[in-house]
Design an enzyme around this catalytic site. Structure first.
Site, PDB file in Angstrom:
ATOM      1  CB  THR A 118      -7.124 -10.005  -7.629  1.00  9.86           C
ATOM      2  OG1 THR A 118      -6.045 -10.797  -7.143  1.00  9.86           O
ATOM      3  CG2 THR A 118      -6.805  -9.482  -9.021  1.00  9.86           C
ATOM      4  CG  ASN A 141      -0.248  -0.020   2.515  1.00 11.34           C
ATOM      5  OD1 ASN A 141       0.577   0.859   2.773  1.00 11.34           O
ATOM      6  ND2 ASN A 141      -0.499  -1.029   3.322  1.00 11.34           N
ATOM      7  N   GLY A 148      -2.591  -9.983   3.693  1.00 14.35           N
ATOM      8  CA  GLY A 148      -2.383 -10.672   2.409  1.00 14.35           C
ATOM      9  C   GLY A 148      -0.918 -10.879   2.043  1.00 14.35           C
ATOM     10  CB  VAL A 149       0.843 -10.250  -1.192  1.00 13.98           C
ATOM     11  CG1 VAL A 149       2.283 -10.080  -1.650  1.00 13.98           C
ATOM     12  CG2 VAL A 149       0.111 -11.232  -2.101  1.00 13.98           C
ATOM     13  CG  ASP A 150       2.177  -5.118   2.499  1.00 15.81           C
ATOM     14  OD1 ASP A 150       1.608  -4.029   2.639  1.00 15.81           O
ATOM     15  OD2 ASP A 150       3.416  -5.246   2.482  1.00 15.81           O
TER      16      ASP A 150
HETATM   17  N1  APR Z   1       1.282 -15.613  -2.015  1.00 11.19           N
HETATM   18  C1  APR Z   1       0.668 -15.376  -3.217  1.00 11.19           C
HETATM   19  N2  APR Z   1      -0.532 -14.773  -3.324  1.00 11.19           N
HETATM   20  C2  APR Z   1      -1.150 -14.398  -2.174  1.00 11.19           C
HETATM   21  C3  APR Z   1      -0.585 -14.611  -0.890  1.00 11.19           C
HETATM   22  C4  APR Z   1       0.690 -15.247  -0.840  1.00 11.19           C
HETATM   23  N3  APR Z   1       1.311 -15.498   0.324  1.00 11.19           N
HETATM   24  N4  APR Z   1      -1.450 -14.114   0.056  1.00 11.19           N
HETATM   25  C5  APR Z   1      -2.502 -13.628  -0.617  1.00 11.19           C
HETATM   26  N5  APR Z   1      -2.344 -13.798  -1.948  1.00 11.19           N
HETATM   27  C6  APR Z   1      -3.236 -13.432  -3.054  1.00 11.19           C
HETATM   28  C7  APR Z   1      -4.658 -13.095  -2.683  1.00 11.19           C
HETATM   29  O1  APR Z   1      -5.423 -14.284  -2.624  1.00 11.19           O
HETATM   30  C8  APR Z   1      -5.056 -12.201  -3.853  1.00 11.19           C
HETATM   31  O2  APR Z   1      -5.435 -13.020  -4.933  1.00 11.19           O
HETATM   32  O3  APR Z   1      -2.705 -12.230  -3.612  1.00 11.19           O
HETATM   33  C9  APR Z   1      -3.761 -11.492  -4.241  1.00 11.19           C
HETATM   34  C10 APR Z   1      -3.663 -10.044  -3.789  1.00 11.19           C
HETATM   35  O4  APR Z   1      -4.273  -9.946  -2.518  1.00 11.19           O
HETATM   36  P1  APR Z   1      -3.822  -8.855  -1.416  1.00 11.19           P
HETATM   37  O5  APR Z   1      -2.621  -9.341  -0.740  1.00 11.19           O
HETATM   38  O6  APR Z   1      -5.046  -8.550  -0.611  1.00 11.19           O
HETATM   39  O7  APR Z   1      -3.370  -7.579  -2.268  1.00 11.19           O
HETATM   40  P2  APR Z   1      -4.240  -6.393  -2.894  1.00 11.19           P
HETATM   41  O8  APR Z   1      -5.588  -6.860  -3.333  1.00 11.19           O
HETATM   42  O9  APR Z   1      -3.320  -5.786  -3.898  1.00 11.19           O
HETATM   43  O10 APR Z   1      -4.464  -5.389  -1.671  1.00 11.19           O
HETATM   44  C11 APR Z   1      -3.356  -4.692  -1.177  1.00 11.19           C
HETATM   45  O11 APR Z   1      -3.826  -5.329   1.076  1.00 11.19           O
HETATM   46  O12 APR Z   1      -2.438  -6.431   2.486  1.00 11.19           O
HETATM   47  C12 APR Z   1      -2.898  -5.192   2.134  1.00 11.19           C
HETATM   48  O13 APR Z   1      -1.106  -3.708   2.679  1.00 11.19           O
HETATM   49  C13 APR Z   1      -1.811  -4.302   1.616  1.00 11.19           C
HETATM   50  O14 APR Z   1      -3.204  -2.354   1.644  1.00 11.19           O
HETATM   51  C14 APR Z   1      -2.622  -3.327   0.793  1.00 11.19           C
HETATM   52  C15 APR Z   1      -3.715  -4.202   0.206  1.00 11.19           C
END
Ligand code: APR
Length: 179
Positions: free
Chosen positions: A128, A30, A38-40
């Protein structure tokens, strides 16, 4: 599923982005660069405190990271050498330039990898999850942007690490259409 575009292997796998052994992995961050879920959250947990420290140094220099832009840190404790942090757009119906901003996030991540001589990179499905970008639209933007970039510039591999079987299937269907 994988295909070759020019000299670059473009691969789609189901897996955890933090476990990918490409030279760089991309974080769906973000604008604050201070972590999240999530990924972050997974990347900061797996990479350890060094990643947050480097993100804070970037904040001290340039503030956060605007949507569509990308910054780079080390991989901390992970196998990967670099994390490229990019910020995807929050989906709000499609009339707020979300498509161009998502394209920018992929393009700027690839360009930053190129500038750093990185030859292999793994992406998650940016925007997503929490940001609610419809995955079929996002997959088309992601794969089209990557395809156009690697038609002009050779990586060894560009990989998408999709977290679920469902997401992998969507990307596989779109990849067949765009190549
Ligand atoms: N590895 C791969 N893909 C992942 C993982 C992982 N460990 N964890 C989650 N995902 C997938 C989710 O299922 C989704 O399909 O990654 C995709 C993106 O999801 P998010 O992590 O929620 O990212 P985004 O939609 O871009 O939102 C970003 O979320 O975590 C916060 O700080 C971050 O504010 C920012 C927002």
């Amino acid at each position: 599923m994988e295909t070759k575009i020019g000299k670059t292997k473009l691969s789609l796998i189901q897996g955890d982005i933090t476990l990918q052994d490409t030279e760089a992995i991309v974080n769906a961050a973000n604008t604050s660069l201070l972590g999240g879920g999530g990924v972050d959250g997974a990347i900061h947990r797996a990479g350890g405190p060094k990643i947050l420290e480097e993100c804070k140094e970037i904040r001290a220099k340039q503030g956060g990271c605007p949507t569509g832009e990308a910054v780079i840190t080390s991989g901390g404790n992970m196998a990967t050498r670099y994390v490229i942090h990019t910020v995807g757009p929050v989906w709000s119906g499609g009339n707020r330039d979300e498509k161009q901003l998502l394209r920018n996030a992929y393009y700027n991540s690839l360009n930053l990898a190129k500038e750093n001589g990185i030859k292999s990179i793994s992406f998650p499905s940016i925007s997503t999850g929490v940001y609610r970008f419809p995955i079929d639209k996002a997959a088309r933007i992601a794969l089209t942007t990557v395809k156009e970039f690697i038609e002009e510039y050779d990586f060894v591999e560009v990989r998408f690490a999709l977290f679920s079987e469902r997401d992998l299937k969507v990307y596989e269907e779109v990849l067949k259409e765009v190549t």
